[in-house]
Write a protein that holds these residues in place. Sequence first.
Motif, PDB file in Angstrom:
ATOM      1  N   LEU A   1       0.842  -1.190   0.000  1.00 20.20           N
ATOM      2  CA  LEU A   1       0.000   0.000   0.000  1.00 20.20           C
ATOM      3  C   LEU A   1       0.880   1.244   0.000  1.00 20.20           C
ATOM      4  CD1 LEU A   1      -2.849   1.202   0.188  1.00 20.20           C
ATOM      5  CD2 LEU A   1      -2.642   1.057   2.663  1.00 20.20           C
ATOM      6  N   LEU A   2       0.818   2.001  -1.091  1.00 26.88           N
ATOM      7  CA  LEU A   2       1.539   3.257  -1.232  1.00 26.88           C
ATOM      8  C   LEU A   2       0.513   4.375  -1.136  1.00 26.88           C
ATOM      9  CD1 LEU A   2       4.113   4.874  -1.955  1.00 26.88           C
ATOM     10  CD2 LEU A   2       3.495   4.549  -4.357  1.00 26.88           C
ATOM     11  N   THR A   3       0.636   5.218  -0.093  1.00 27.71           N
ATOM     12  CA  THR A   3      -0.326   6.315   0.094  1.00 27.71           C
ATOM     13  C   THR A   3       0.421   7.638   0.174  1.00 27.71           C
ATOM     14  OG1 THR A   3      -0.271   5.984   2.483  1.00 27.71           O
ATOM     15  CG2 THR A   3      -2.055   4.923   1.280  1.00 27.71           C
ATOM     16  N   HIS A   4      -0.154   8.651  -0.426  1.00 30.93           N
ATOM     17  CA  HIS A   4       0.365  10.015  -0.353  1.00 30.93           C
ATOM     18  C   HIS A   4      -0.799  10.962  -0.555  1.00 30.93           C
ATOM     19  CE1 HIS A   4       0.206  10.267  -4.745  1.00 30.93           C
ATOM     20  NE2 HIS A   4       0.698   9.045  -4.735  1.00 30.93           N
ATOM     21  N   ALA A   5      -0.526  12.252  -0.510  1.00 26.51           N
ATOM     22  CA  ALA A   5      -1.593  13.252  -0.578  1.00 26.51           C
ATOM     23  C   ALA A   5      -2.407  13.163  -1.865  1.00 26.51           C
ATOM     24  CB  ALA A   5      -0.998  14.648  -0.433  1.00 26.51           C
ATOM     25  N   GLY A   6      -1.816  12.727  -2.966  1.00 25.61           N
ATOM     26  CA  GLY A   6      -2.511  12.680  -4.249  1.00 25.61           C
ATOM     27  C   GLY A   6      -3.310  11.418  -4.507  1.00 25.61           C
ATOM     28  N   GLY A   7      -3.234  10.430  -3.645  1.00 28.63           N
ATOM     29  CA  GLY A   7      -3.981   9.196  -3.849  1.00 28.63           C
ATOM     30  C   GLY A   7      -3.256   8.004  -3.260  1.00 28.63           C
ATOM     31  N   ARG A   8      -3.592   6.825  -3.784  1.00 28.45           N
ATOM     32  CA  ARG A   8      -2.964   5.612  -3.265  1.00 28.45           C
ATOM     33  C   ARG A   8      -2.936   4.516  -4.315  1.00 28.45           C
ATOM     34  NH1 ARG A   8      -6.215   1.855   0.548  1.00 28.45           N
ATOM     35  NH2 ARG A   8      -7.722   1.122  -0.946  1.00 28.45           N
ATOM     36  N   VAL A   9      -2.017   3.576  -4.096  1.00 27.65           N
ATOM     37  CA  VAL A   9      -1.905   2.378  -4.924  1.00 27.65           C
ATOM     38  C   VAL A   9      -1.935   1.194  -3.966  1.00 27.65           C
ATOM     39  CG1 VAL A   9      -0.472   1.080  -6.542  1.00 27.65           C
ATOM     40  CG2 VAL A   9      -0.484   3.568  -6.636  1.00 27.65           C
TER      41      VAL A   9
END
Length: 160
Positions: free
Chosen positions: A97-105
Amino acid sequence: MTTLTLRRTGRRSWTLTSDTGVLHGTLRTGPGLVCAEAKAADGSWSVRAHGPRRRRVTAGPPGAVALELEPPLARSARRDAPARWETPRGFRRYEGLLTHAGGRVAARTSTRPGAAVTVEVTGHQPDLVVLTVCFALLTRRRRDGMRALWVAAITSHGPR
């Protein structure tokens, strides 16, 4: 939210497609799934796993690092804000799970070798980032499989 699937198409090749069958990118892996070349419409990255546990993955154009995944953080050359990279391991599956302010994968695959990787993308994510997340799961699965073989070989007493 977009759902993508990374499927194995050859001995060392994988393709990333959407539910409608649109090709988003390809992944050509090296021996032992330690390195790979990710190609998408927006370019090409070389991807590499580091360390004995293969927890750290770096990706970018040759000679540069555009994305680094090392739990619990992810560093991107394109973004100043920090991101989180989590790799919880469930029963009979691998997750990333890759999360940041612009969204996630969010990626998920089974422990079975050659199984497809299902990816849910929220927000705008470059296909090369999605391929890097998928590679991170594939290399961990490969390492765990090889480790299981080593343990079986070491503990085996051979023919009697």
